[in-house]
Write a protein that holds these residues in place. Structure first.
Motif, PDB file in Angstrom:
ATOM      1  N   THR B  18      -3.777  30.304 104.195  1.00  0.00           N
ATOM      2  CA  THR B  18      -3.228  31.683 104.024  1.00  0.00           C
ATOM      3  C   THR B  18      -4.455  32.630 104.005  1.00  0.00           C
ATOM      4  OG1 THR B  18      -1.266  30.802 103.036  1.00  0.00           O
ATOM      5  CG2 THR B  18      -1.723  33.244 102.547  1.00  0.00           C
ATOM      6  N   GLY B  19      -4.544  33.618 104.757  1.00  0.00           N
ATOM      7  CA  GLY B  19      -5.517  34.620 104.820  1.00  0.00           C
ATOM      8  C   GLY B  19      -4.722  35.913 104.198  1.00  0.00           C
TER       9      GLY B  19
ATOM     10  N   GLY C  19     -13.241  36.138 108.827  1.00  0.00           N
ATOM     11  CA  GLY C  19     -12.249  36.487 107.904  1.00  0.00           C
ATOM     12  C   GLY C  19     -11.865  35.061 107.182  1.00  0.00           C
ATOM     13  N   ALA C  20     -10.827  35.080 106.550  1.00  0.00           N
ATOM     14  CA  ALA C  20     -10.049  33.876 105.792  1.00  0.00           C
ATOM     15  C   ALA C  20      -9.612  33.011 106.951  1.00  0.00           C
ATOM     16  CB  ALA C  20      -8.976  34.232 104.825  1.00  0.00           C
ATOM     17  N   VAL C  21      -8.774  33.562 107.955  1.00  0.00           N
ATOM     18  CA  VAL C  21      -8.071  32.632 108.943  1.00  0.00           C
ATOM     19  C   VAL C  21      -8.705  32.855 110.278  1.00  0.00           C
ATOM     20  CG1 VAL C  21      -6.128  32.525 110.278  1.00  0.00           C
ATOM     21  CG2 VAL C  21      -6.125  32.653 107.552  1.00  0.00           C
ATOM     22  N   THR C  40      -9.551  31.382 115.564  1.00  0.00           N
ATOM     23  CA  THR C  40      -9.168  30.916 114.300  1.00  0.00           C
ATOM     24  C   THR C  40     -10.658  30.659 113.922  1.00  0.00           C
ATOM     25  OG1 THR C  40      -8.852  28.688 114.904  1.00  0.00           O
ATOM     26  CG2 THR C  40      -7.080  30.178 114.601  1.00  0.00           C
ATOM     27  N   ARG C  41     -10.890  30.823 112.695  1.00  0.00           N
ATOM     28  CA  ARG C  41     -12.158  30.342 111.935  1.00  0.00           C
ATOM     29  C   ARG C  41     -12.522  28.868 112.337  1.00  0.00           C
ATOM     30  NH1 ARG C  41     -13.517  31.945 105.627  1.00  0.00           N
ATOM     31  NH2 ARG C  41     -15.772  30.853 105.732  1.00  0.00           N
TER      32      ARG C  41
ATOM     33  N   GLY E  19      -6.729  43.303 106.397  1.00  0.00           N
ATOM     34  CA  GLY E  19      -7.384  42.103 105.967  1.00  0.00           C
ATOM     35  C   GLY E  19      -8.974  42.160 106.483  1.00  0.00           C
ATOM     36  N   ALA E  20      -9.573  40.972 106.528  1.00  0.00           N
ATOM     37  CA  ALA E  20     -10.953  41.072 106.674  1.00  0.00           C
ATOM     38  C   ALA E  20     -11.302  41.276 108.202  1.00  0.00           C
ATOM     39  CB  ALA E  20     -11.708  39.646 106.325  1.00  0.00           C
TER      40      ALA E  20
END
Lengths: 69, 69, 69, 69, 69, 69
Positions: B18-19, C19-21, C40-41, E19-20
């Motif tokens: 989850t972001g 980013g996170a995702v 995706t990351r 978001g980021a």
């Protein structure tokens, strides 16, 4: 070539339906599990797709929706 | 609701990442075959997705590419 | 692996924003011509993308719109 | 009109292939670099696309995958 | 700039979630009818999107699925 | 079936244009507001889409771009 696509599913081409611009490809990725793809007719011909051949379905994860009952 | 999407693949949720805006979902659709999906975090929460639950990956056929070795 | 995608553009990675995702990748495909990609990351890390490295942007032709002045 | 799409690539229309529903457009964005697009035939006609005309390829960055050798 | 996208829907920005890497935009296109869009944060900032402003949702018709009850 | 797609817009089918592989569907979602969709001909037939019927346009939010004047 390594791809960023997370979803690369191997299978056997079951059916090809060819139009003027596009071709519809049906790929069996497991017994009874099929994936349908629409690609350009030119791509299908360049790849040499034919019924019975092994191929991969490639799907970017941002193009996959989720559903629940 | 009946969908025009040709690809509706049933599976079990294996992992959720989850972001701030998006959530990455991993769905096992057959033993050893996984599909990864990126949906909005809001959608994941509204659907009630959680590890171990049954869900479907839904993919429009025009978003499926083909590849061959 | 041969791909059905008609658009495979070679370039040099100019920038990565993580980013996170998701990760945003900027690829220079010709002097002054850049392509931006969101993957995706996890994909970015698995591919080993880094600034200065050669990479390809891959785009399905059904995802390309046209515009005119 | 300003667009959120990060990828707006100017070029010259090289070829049009027209089907019943869709048209395939080939755009040269730099010497030797071409982008292929599939749009509806109605869109191609409304835009007035023709070989030799200037046009833009517009691509949302979430529809761009990455690959590496 | 004229676009090949068949779906260009005018509305008012109701909400932005940042978001980021990505921003989620909610656009009201008619009383009670909203469209949600995910674009890069950089795009949202370059466009100058803000709650209450007029904007357009732009959707390629090949990215629209159909469903029936 | 509950969907992760944030955009599920109800309307009335106004027009169907059928090709060898694809069908173009025009859906009126509010007076004067139409959405155009390209789906496979096989999907259109399986859904039973016809002019005058109620249907839904389903759009993943990552496939919605934004624009401003």
């Amino acid at each position: 070539m390594k791809l960023s696509a997370r979803n690369i599913l191997k299978g056997t081409v079951k059916q090809l339906v060819t139009g003027a611009v596009n071709t519809e490809v049906t790929l069996e990725i497991a017994p009874g599990i099929e994936i349908t793809s629409i690609i350009t007719r030119a791509s299908a011909e360049q790849l040499g797709l034919a019924e019975g051949k092994e191929a991969y379905a490639v799907i970017k994860s941002s193009n996959v929706m989720m559903a629940m009952d």
